[in-house]
Scaffold this active site. Structure first.
Site, PDB file in Angstrom:
ATOM      1  N   CYS A   1       0.844  -1.174   0.000  1.00 45.23           N
ATOM      2  CA  CYS A   1       0.000   0.000   0.000  1.00 45.23           C
ATOM      3  C   CYS A   1       0.886   1.233   0.000  1.00 45.23           C
ATOM      4  O   CYS A   1       2.107   1.152   0.177  1.00 45.23           O
ATOM      5  CB  CYS A   1      -0.886   0.035   1.242  1.00 45.23           C
TER       6      CYS A   1
ATOM      7  N   SER B   1      12.261  -2.324 -12.773  1.00 50.94           N
ATOM      8  CA  SER B   1      12.702  -2.378 -11.379  1.00 50.94           C
ATOM      9  C   SER B   1      14.154  -2.816 -11.248  1.00 50.94           C
ATOM     10  O   SER B   1      14.823  -2.451 -10.296  1.00 50.94           O
ATOM     11  CB  SER B   1      11.785  -3.305 -10.589  1.00 50.94           C
TER      12      SER B   1
ATOM     13  N   ASP C   1      15.084  -8.704 -10.223  1.00 48.21           N
ATOM     14  CA  ASP C   1      15.207  -8.413  -8.795  1.00 48.21           C
ATOM     15  C   ASP C   1      14.882  -9.609  -7.910  1.00 48.21           C
ATOM     16  O   ASP C   1      15.426  -9.758  -6.823  1.00 48.21           O
ATOM     17  CB  ASP C   1      14.344  -7.211  -8.410  1.00 48.21           C
TER      18      ASP C   1
ATOM     19  N   CYS D   1       5.239 -13.751   2.849  1.00 49.97           N
ATOM     20  CA  CYS D   1       5.330 -12.583   3.717  1.00 49.97           C
ATOM     21  C   CYS D   1       4.050 -12.462   4.531  1.00 49.97           C
ATOM     22  O   CYS D   1       2.955 -12.575   3.985  1.00 49.97           O
ATOM     23  CB  CYS D   1       5.538 -11.317   2.885  1.00 49.97           C
TER      24      CYS D   1
ATOM     25  N   CYS E   1      14.018  -7.234   8.271  1.00 43.91           N
ATOM     26  CA  CYS E   1      13.233  -8.463   8.176  1.00 43.91           C
ATOM     27  C   CYS E   1      13.638  -9.197   6.896  1.00 43.91           C
ATOM     28  O   CYS E   1      13.553  -8.638   5.797  1.00 43.91           O
ATOM     29  CB  CYS E   1      11.738  -8.127   8.130  1.00 43.91           C
TER      30      CYS E   1
ATOM     31  N   CYS F   1      10.952 -13.597   4.383  1.00 41.58           N
ATOM     32  CA  CYS F   1      10.592 -14.296   3.146  1.00 41.58           C
ATOM     33  C   CYS F   1      11.765 -15.124   2.614  1.00 41.58           C
ATOM     34  O   CYS F   1      11.577 -15.998   1.776  1.00 41.58           O
ATOM     35  CB  CYS F   1      10.099 -13.307   2.091  1.00 41.58           C
TER      36      CYS F   1
END
Lengths: 441, 441, 441, 441
Positions: free
Chosen positions: B2, B281, B345, B381, B431, B434
């Site tokens: 978001c 990206s 990526d 995630c 973090c 994942c």
């Protein structure tokens, strides 16, 4: 500018045509149209917008029956009458046989052609004259009738004409606009750019030759010559219009642009830290400019936003330079305290670059040097590129130093005309009319 | 994913919010919403699509009165109920005072929160629980009421809450999602990314601190601490999500990616001629990878088409790999006969790269080496990134060599996990769940 | 059913055509199309929906240039192929001269015509055969070419054909469908119904005669006979299709219906208090039925809702008989405790009347007597009225008493066939095929 | 004018509400809105247009969860601000409990109420004041809080207020607007008109009494009185606004109109052949007028077109009186040579009748006598009917003979005021302010 894409003898011909047009969308975004053929009838759909929108519904595609299709994308011109038809292909009828024509280029003797036809036209497009001339052709032989029409035309015209069971592809003697042929299996593709031939999985075969009519039908391909070549290939196809992944007039576009960028740096170096492009058309020019490392290293600090469109008017009244802000992100942390070379392909009206220079300064640039990958544009194009009138061409009205001051840049340099010409092995085969005013017909 | 963007005390607050959301559109494209305040009432509009479409009409913007505004863009999740509200900000009422909340992140104890609330929710968003908890707060002091709600939350939450005359900005103790504050004149901006702060001409001031509530009102800015920090910044913001022109968690994103690319090349070199990215990206990772020149030079041979959208389904049934063909042009003349390193990526489902490798081969690549700018993604995630279930994560189910074979590549290498960790000065503050399954709450 | 409306030699011809079509909208609501002429070119627009929607934009109307126009409204038939063209006028080309044709009726030898043409058609409309036959005409005289096409046609056809400077109006020898001519100043109007001639301020002049081609051009009107009359005028134009304000086949429709109602009451009286109609088509029949006062007095207790449309599907799933409830209001206080005669023009599938009878009973009717202003429909129409197959025609499969029981009515009576015939001075000039199976060609 | 429709405790409450609003669409067509409740939350949707359009999609209806719903249809007024909310129900929050209010009527002390509230409103509707007054109520007892708000209101207000588990229905002491209650099974219906109660299959129970609050919840119905009645029932509900199938203020509307028509003929006879109505509102008045047969017999010669809508602007510029031509068909063969009485319910601005008279003359009427089923309207309505200012009310500015001359009629007569009053048993219980200027509050 326009783009043409045609498919002969392939399943889902209309769908392939949409993909082909979509991959040339950089050439024109205002109108899109396709006419297909089932061997007997023509089926058509045209509309305003980009190809994937005009042809987004299955219902529309399902009505474009048959194994042949001819597509066109188009920019409107200022003289377009909104109450007349403005999209191509244009349909006609030759001795009861329907046909559809797509045209890339511009006829310089439109006024005389209208007088010759002596009746109102359905559209405000010069291209309609070619349709009406073919319809009136007295010969019962199609190729003769088409040649009889072409003899009246002056200016620039790359054409595709779809009959129920024949596809005609025509390059004028100037070769001003690109037009190439490809194949995939038993199918033929005709396209303004080679990148679109690739996009449907086909292989490039050859360009249509200047003064040549290529006739494609179920029995194969036949070539007819109708005029002696007098080459005037548009130099801006390489500088700006063509897709970098295309090979236009036999020249890989991205490589040409990197060469151009190198030459620009050699003749117009700058004392800078970073070389960046106005995305995306100038990327390869900027990469070439940065190649030696003498004038700074290549780093994209102006990043194009992928979600820009045309309906964003309302929100942007809140901000000065809003159209630039919505279109690009500027990487402040890379710009701050640095001397920036910003490379663009050309300056036409000169309305966007001042905003980019201002944004670079607001992001803390220590110096902004503008380098342009073409000579000053001082004459309007008569051959199908929608440049403005001379009064609106900033380089026709102001000196380089005055423009530099308008831009708010620390320096401004254009690619010198003789360097521009020296980049082509045979500069006499190219049209530089927008730079030097040498018009032809 | 978001994005949040808020404006306090500025003319045309809603318009500025549209610009801010537009410049974070890479974070989420399915829903957009804005709630504005005139100091007494809240005015709202939410819709499906990107911000510039949802807010394209002047009529809509003109109804978003007032000098404060809070905007949100959102991806829906698979568990979303189409019959329930799915767009934010979410509105509530605290002792008769209306408010609106925007949330970036994910609550890991949603099931318990629903049980605690013991009533049906209006939406299928976990974020609504926060609104309902605040509404039920027994304290008559707003900050106490909000703190009373936060104490029940587990997981990840960067929040903005707009009251008629107050804007609350909240970062959870993990700092998992970015949230920054900027100013322009007397106005305040809160944004998920710094690039959006810049886009409205404002200056970045600072990030919201972990465990901090920032209260903005007419009297200025006040900071309240509600929790001890326990940092778990999302490493994928740098690797993939954030805009390259942003500074996320204090780190310039483009520079981080170039460093990452260099490290990738050091540990996973390739014998190749050309290094290219899957646009856009991975561009800076690819540039970093190509930096030393040992594994080939950087050259964009996969070029993104700017006219791609979501309505292009019908036409593409005619062609295998159509979504890749419509999205990218491949520069055949640069690919043919060359050994290509293609840099991406990450690999999640692994559905796109095989098509890209196949297209490179069809364009004549002599060899295709795939290099991935992150370790294998082997765990879903839980903190707000819409990754698939473990069953769909290809790296959770297949070895690198099996994936390489799926891709059809000559070689495949992932950034090693320890190298990924070594790129951050304090890896324990990030973090990597994942990649290593070390979940937290 | 279809409707034709044409304008020759009037300013704003296309706009007048929209008004004319709009005033015949009761004949067909699925497709609308207009082709206009500026004397040289034809301009066309066709679409799905009613005329005022298809032609609601000024942009569309402004492109329909010229002083002549031909319009058509159409119901699709079950055999229509959604992937083929389904709207008229249909365009063709006769020796390079474009034309457009509009057809009301149905060709009973469509299969043979398709075989004769021996090529795929663009549309799924039988009418296209007429266009293709004219295109193939060997004569260089237009009227001869058209006559050469007509000779192959069987069935029913009222036609208008617009050439750039000529309008041809054709009535087949059966005169099955109405077609009338009007004038206003120097302009000519051709219309399926006289009410539409009035609607543009023009005066009715005469009907096109059976077997006649009327040629309208700048020099005036010329009549050509191409076949001996053999009259088979559709009786249902009077009973149901035509507008009550029209004069169809020389007979004022509202007066004919009042006569029909009187005859119905004479032969099928009822012991009732109130006579009401299923609005609106049966209103004049019900008024005639109530005229003597013997079988109750006329009072509208079923009142049509003006805001009904086609998009109301979602809401009505909540209620049985919802389509009747949304379409009509029932006046409970007038129905309660009363004996009601409900008059309808015909029963085809018999799906609506049961719901109306049920609603009347739920509103407290003491008795419900159904009286039908036509004999039982026991044969499908072959001449252009979209009746269902014999299997779906309830009267072809059930006795009157069984239908009465299906309706839930206390009594049901149809207008006896011999009474129906006796209402016309020359019943042998009318087609009653749907009632008696006497087909013709 | 507005319409209110509410459902309490029924499956598919929102769908039933759409049907109810649809059946009162004659009251207002500009905005429609519904708020539903699942017992905990409110769900809302409002939009521009008629109910069946605003609620045409299943997606919208599926989000209106729960067994209670409150709907509203509305005409905008000239003072509406397009940048503010203009649709109802209006939402508020009372001690954290959400509610939604729908209002039919007009508050005559809007200016004072705004001053009392001393803050900007979200909408330009006087009705919002009621919401804000309830929100501010100091009592913790809901009924007391509502009564505390009502005490400030002057003018006309029939209200429905939906709380998550309660429905309040309120009639002001004047009873100016109708408001009725119905039931079906365990469900309750509240509606501005009884015809809408019937339309969902429910039974009328009773009207809400003047000065009464009816509280509907799961335990049943409770009545609270808050004011002494002082009746001022709107006489125009019977004359014009209400549906003929409704029973308004205890009076069957169609019967009242037939009585009115008879009285009009008794006092204002005409020497004529045919009596016809301006459809549809005047139909029953015209039938009453024709009842005795002395002034001509009833025959519809002006027939309403069912396909009229709002998007028909473009086409009609071609014709004078186009809006009348598109809306009505005139039966020329019935009009020609006849003396016509045309009956209308009222004259407000006097802009339509001249066009109808002119059309009747163009169709050959020998004489045109206009008879109006109400006295001259000489004062604007302050109670919620959107009449124009005094300057635009033709009867406030011109004599009957001057208006007759404007109309182009042979004679014009209005229902005398004392006859209008004599049609009601207790004329002092009705409001005639638009006819006699006796305003109240």
């Amino acid at each position: 500018m326009c783009g043409i894409f045609a498919v002969f003898n392939a399943r889902k011909a209309a769908e392939l045509t949409v993909i082909g047009l979509h991959n040339m969308q950089h050439r024109a975004i205002e109108y899109a149209g396709i006419v297909s053929s089932d061997g007997y009838n023509l089926f058509s759909h045209r509309g305003e917008g980009i190809a994937r929108q005009v042809f987004s519904s299955s219902a529309v595609l399902n009505r474009l029956h048959g194994h042949h299709a001819l597509g066109h994308i188009r920019y409107s011109t200022v003289t377009d009458d909104p109450d007349l038809e403005r999209a191509q292909p244009i349909e006609g009828s030759w001795y009861g046989e329907p046909f559809a024509l797509a045209h890339n280029g511009n006829l310089t003797n439109y006024a005389q052609l209208k007088q010759r036809l002596d009746r109102p036209l359905r559209s405000s497009m010069d291209s309609e004259c070619i349709v009406r001339l073919i319809e009136r052709g007295s010969s019962k032989d199609l190729i003769e009738a088409v040649k009889g029409a072409l003899v009246h035309l002056e200016g620039s015209y790359a054409l595709c004409i779809l009959f129920p069971e024949r596809l005609l592809t025509i390059q004028d003697r100037s070769n001003n606009k690109p037009l190439s042929i490809g194949t995939i299996g038993d199918s033929y593709i005709v396209s303004s750019e080679t990148c679109a031939i690739r996009s449907v999985g086909a292989r490039f075969v050859r360009d249509v030759e200047p003064g040549e009519i290529v006739v494609i039908d179920r029995s194969g391909v036949r070539s007819v010559s109708f005029a002696q070549p007098r080459l005037r290939k548009c130099r801006f196809e390489g500088n700006y219009y063509s897709h970098p992944s295309s090979v236009t007039f036999g020249e890989p576009v991205d490589e040409y642009r990197m060469r151009l960028g190198k030459a620009l740096e050699e003749h117009c170096p700058a004392a800078a830290d970073i070389v960046t492009a106005v995305p995306d058309s100038s990327m390869f020019i900027a990469m070439g400019y940065a190649h030696s490392g003498r004038s700074g290293r290549y780093r994209p600090v102006i990043i194009r936003n992928h979600y820009v469109g045309r309906t964003f008017i309302a929100a942007t009244q809140a901000k000065r330079d809003a159209e630039v802000s919505q279109k690009f992100n500027f990487t402040e942390h890379a710009i701050k305290g640095r001397r920036i070379v910003v490379v663009d392909d050309s300056i036409v009206r000169g309305t966007t670059l001042p905003k980019i220079v201002r944004q670079l300064r607001e992001n803390g640039a220590k110096a902004v040097h503008v380098r342009i990958g073409s000579p000053p544009i001082t004459y309007p194009c008569l051959y199908g590129i929608n440049t403005p009138t001379k009064a609106e061409l900033i380089s026709a009205n102001k000196s380089t130093s005055a423009i530099c001051s308008d831009l708010g840049a620390d320096s401004l340099q254009f690619l010198p005309l003789q360097v521009q010409k020296s980049l082509s092995a045979h500069p006499e085969h190219f049209c530089f009319a927008c730079m030097d005013g040498n018009y032809w017909h």
